[in-house]
Enzyme design. Sequence first.
Site, PDB file in Angstrom:
ATOM      1  N   LYS A 164       0.836  -1.218   0.000  1.00  0.00           N
ATOM      2  CA  LYS A 164       0.000   0.000   0.000  1.00  0.00           C
ATOM      3  C   LYS A 164       0.864   1.260   0.000  1.00  0.00           C
ATOM      4  O   LYS A 164       0.695   2.152  -0.815  1.00  0.00           O
ATOM      5  CB  LYS A 164      -0.941   0.018   1.223  1.00  0.00           C
ATOM      6  N   ARG A 200      11.799  -6.022   5.376  1.00  0.00           N
ATOM      7  CA  ARG A 200      11.814  -4.609   5.726  1.00  0.00           C
ATOM      8  C   ARG A 200      12.406  -4.388   7.126  1.00  0.00           C
ATOM      9  O   ARG A 200      13.049  -3.371   7.388  1.00  0.00           O
ATOM     10  CB  ARG A 200      10.390  -4.032   5.657  1.00  0.00           C
ATOM     11  N   ARG A 216      11.234  -1.147  11.777  1.00  0.00           N
ATOM     12  CA  ARG A 216       9.958  -0.689  12.331  1.00  0.00           C
ATOM     13  C   ARG A 216       9.590  -1.560  13.524  1.00  0.00           C
ATOM     14  O   ARG A 216       9.749  -2.784  13.470  1.00  0.00           O
ATOM     15  CB  ARG A 216       8.874  -0.780  11.241  1.00  0.00           C
TER      16      ARG A 216
HETATM   17  P1  AP5 Z   1       4.773  -1.549   2.066  1.00  0.00           P
HETATM   18  O1  AP5 Z   1       4.496  -0.802   0.829  1.00  0.00           O
HETATM   19  O2  AP5 Z   1       5.392  -0.828   3.202  1.00  0.00           O
HETATM   20  O3  AP5 Z   1       3.423  -2.301   2.521  1.00  0.00           O
HETATM   21  P2  AP5 Z   1       2.165  -1.749   3.303  1.00  0.00           P
HETATM   22  O4  AP5 Z   1       0.985  -2.422   2.695  1.00  0.00           O
HETATM   23  O5  AP5 Z   1       2.190  -0.268   3.360  1.00  0.00           O
HETATM   24  O6  AP5 Z   1       2.461  -2.415   4.704  1.00  0.00           O
HETATM   25  P3  AP5 Z   1       2.452  -1.800   6.173  1.00  0.00           P
HETATM   26  O7  AP5 Z   1       3.303  -2.696   7.019  1.00  0.00           O
HETATM   27  O8  AP5 Z   1       2.747  -0.345   6.178  1.00  0.00           O
HETATM   28  O9  AP5 Z   1       0.976  -2.039   6.502  1.00  0.00           O
HETATM   29  P4  AP5 Z   1       0.275  -1.998   7.842  1.00  0.00           P
HETATM   30  O10 AP5 Z   1      -1.106  -1.972   7.373  1.00  0.00           O
HETATM   31  O11 AP5 Z   1       0.629  -3.087   8.766  1.00  0.00           O
HETATM   32  O12 AP5 Z   1       0.891  -0.715   8.559  1.00  0.00           O
HETATM   33  P5  AP5 Z   1       0.358   0.746   8.839  1.00  0.00           P
HETATM   34  O13 AP5 Z   1       1.512   1.639   8.850  1.00  0.00           O
HETATM   35  O14 AP5 Z   1      -0.792   1.061   7.974  1.00  0.00           O
HETATM   36  O15 AP5 Z   1       5.668  -2.805   1.682  1.00  0.00           O
HETATM   37  C1  AP5 Z   1       6.200  -3.665   2.668  1.00  0.00           C
HETATM   38  C2  AP5 Z   1       7.589  -4.141   2.246  1.00  0.00           C
HETATM   39  O16 AP5 Z   1       7.487  -4.907   1.049  1.00  0.00           O
HETATM   40  C3  AP5 Z   1       8.559  -3.009   1.920  1.00  0.00           C
HETATM   41  O17 AP5 Z   1       9.840  -3.362   2.366  1.00  0.00           O
HETATM   42  C4  AP5 Z   1       8.511  -2.901   0.403  1.00  0.00           C
HETATM   43  O18 AP5 Z   1       9.706  -2.415  -0.131  1.00  0.00           O
HETATM   44  C5  AP5 Z   1       8.247  -4.337   0.001  1.00  0.00           C
HETATM   45  N1  AP5 Z   1       7.445  -4.458  -1.220  1.00  0.00           N
HETATM   46  C6  AP5 Z   1       6.395  -3.664  -1.611  1.00  0.00           C
HETATM   47  N2  AP5 Z   1       5.895  -4.091  -2.785  1.00  0.00           N
HETATM   48  C7  AP5 Z   1       6.613  -5.195  -3.132  1.00  0.00           C
HETATM   49  C8  AP5 Z   1       6.549  -6.102  -4.252  1.00  0.00           C
HETATM   50  N3  AP5 Z   1       5.650  -5.948  -5.241  1.00  0.00           N
HETATM   51  N4  AP5 Z   1       7.427  -7.115  -4.282  1.00  0.00           N
HETATM   52  C9  AP5 Z   1       8.340  -7.294  -3.286  1.00  0.00           C
HETATM   53  N5  AP5 Z   1       8.462  -6.460  -2.219  1.00  0.00           N
HETATM   54  C10 AP5 Z   1       7.601  -5.427  -2.140  1.00  0.00           C
HETATM   55  O19 AP5 Z   1      -0.196   0.593  10.321  1.00  0.00           O
HETATM   56  C11 AP5 Z   1       0.661   0.350  11.415  1.00  0.00           C
HETATM   57  C12 AP5 Z   1      -0.118   0.334  12.707  1.00  0.00           C
HETATM   58  O20 AP5 Z   1      -0.712   1.618  12.918  1.00  0.00           O
HETATM   59  C13 AP5 Z   1      -1.294  -0.642  12.763  1.00  0.00           C
HETATM   60  O21 AP5 Z   1      -0.893  -1.935  13.150  1.00  0.00           O
HETATM   61  C14 AP5 Z   1      -2.179   0.034  13.809  1.00  0.00           C
HETATM   62  O22 AP5 Z   1      -1.695  -0.181  15.100  1.00  0.00           O
HETATM   63  C15 AP5 Z   1      -2.002   1.508  13.486  1.00  0.00           C
HETATM   64  N6  AP5 Z   1      -2.991   2.001  12.523  1.00  0.00           N
HETATM   65  C16 AP5 Z   1      -2.748   2.569  11.297  1.00  0.00           C
HETATM   66  N7  AP5 Z   1      -3.880   2.926  10.694  1.00  0.00           N
HETATM   67  C17 AP5 Z   1      -4.887   2.578  11.536  1.00  0.00           C
HETATM   68  C18 AP5 Z   1      -6.304   2.668  11.466  1.00  0.00           C
HETATM   69  N8  AP5 Z   1      -6.921   3.186  10.391  1.00  0.00           N
HETATM   70  N9  AP5 Z   1      -7.031   2.186  12.510  1.00  0.00           N
HETATM   71  C19 AP5 Z   1      -6.424   1.670  13.601  1.00  0.00           C
HETATM   72  N10 AP5 Z   1      -5.092   1.557  13.730  1.00  0.00           N
HETATM   73  C20 AP5 Z   1      -4.341   2.004  12.706  1.00  0.00           C
HETATM   74 MG    MG Z   2       2.352   1.149   4.921  1.00  0.00          MG
END
Ligand code: AP5
Ligand code: MG
Length: 186
Positions: A13, A127, A133
């Site tokens: 994402k 990552r 992280r």
């Molecule tokens: P990346 O692009 O970073 O993936 P992502 O989908 O953004 O994954 P996240 O870990 O950020 O998602 P998340 O939903 O757990 O975290 P968030 O920050 O939203 O890619 C991941 C890795 O893969 C990278 O190293 C990248 O280079 C690699 N990659 C990408 N595409 C690739 C491909 N095609 N092939 C190979 N490698 C690839 O949330 C974190 C925390 O915040 C949550 O757990 C929660 O506690 C809180 N939070 C955030 N939003 C909310 C909400 N709306 N409600 C409640 N809590 C929330």
């Molecule tokens: Mg993300």
Amino acid sequence: MNLVFLGPPGSGKGTQAKKLAEKLGYVHLSTGDVLRKAVKDGTELGRKADGFMQAGELVPDELIIGMIEELVSAGALKNGFILDGFPRTIPQAESLDIMFEKYKIKLDKAVLLHVGDAEVTKRLLGRAEIEGRADDNAEVIKNRIEIYKKQTAPIEQFYRGQSILTEVKGEDTPENVFEALLKVAK
Ligand code: AP5
Ligand code: MG
């Protein structure tokens, strides 16, 4: 075009939303990034969110909805945006609909990135080596995947019901995923 990105942790994402926003001149708003900054800055929101994030649990809806309402009312979402990581529960999706109605914003598509558990686990462990992280470790990754299935996946059906769900194969090279997304995001 106004979009929300859905998909499990590690589905790409953030990677793709950032690139698309640069290419198309859209705003990219990641709730995870906003929260991580709040934790780093030691704000009240950050202090409340920190424990949930470290455990891979969702931050309570009322905190997140309040945070988004503040951003939207301050004009953070100009026409042409990608919401990344929000909504993540049915109450968040419902609140977003109400907010959008209030601020006369139209949501065009909810884009779901499909990536299997084994691949997202591999990516997030990868990552961890680079970014360090706090929630990228085997145990918490497992919990985040479970939480996605239980609490977030139901919103796929919510948007399917509104006929705005678009599904994209996320298990491909970053370049191919980007090309596929460009077609739906333009
Ligand atoms: P990346 O692009 O970073 O993936 P992502 O989908 O953004 O994954 P996240 O870990 O950020 O998602 P998340 O939903 O757990 O975290 P968030 O920050 O939203 O890619 C991941 C890795 O893969 C990278 O190293 C990248 O280079 C690699 N990659 C990408 N595409 C690739 C491909 N095609 N092939 C190979 N490698 C690839 O949330 C974190 C925390 O915040 C949550 O757990 C929660 O506690 C809180 N939070 C955030 N939003 C909310 C909400 N709306 N409600 C409640 N809590 C929330
Ligand atoms: Mg993300």
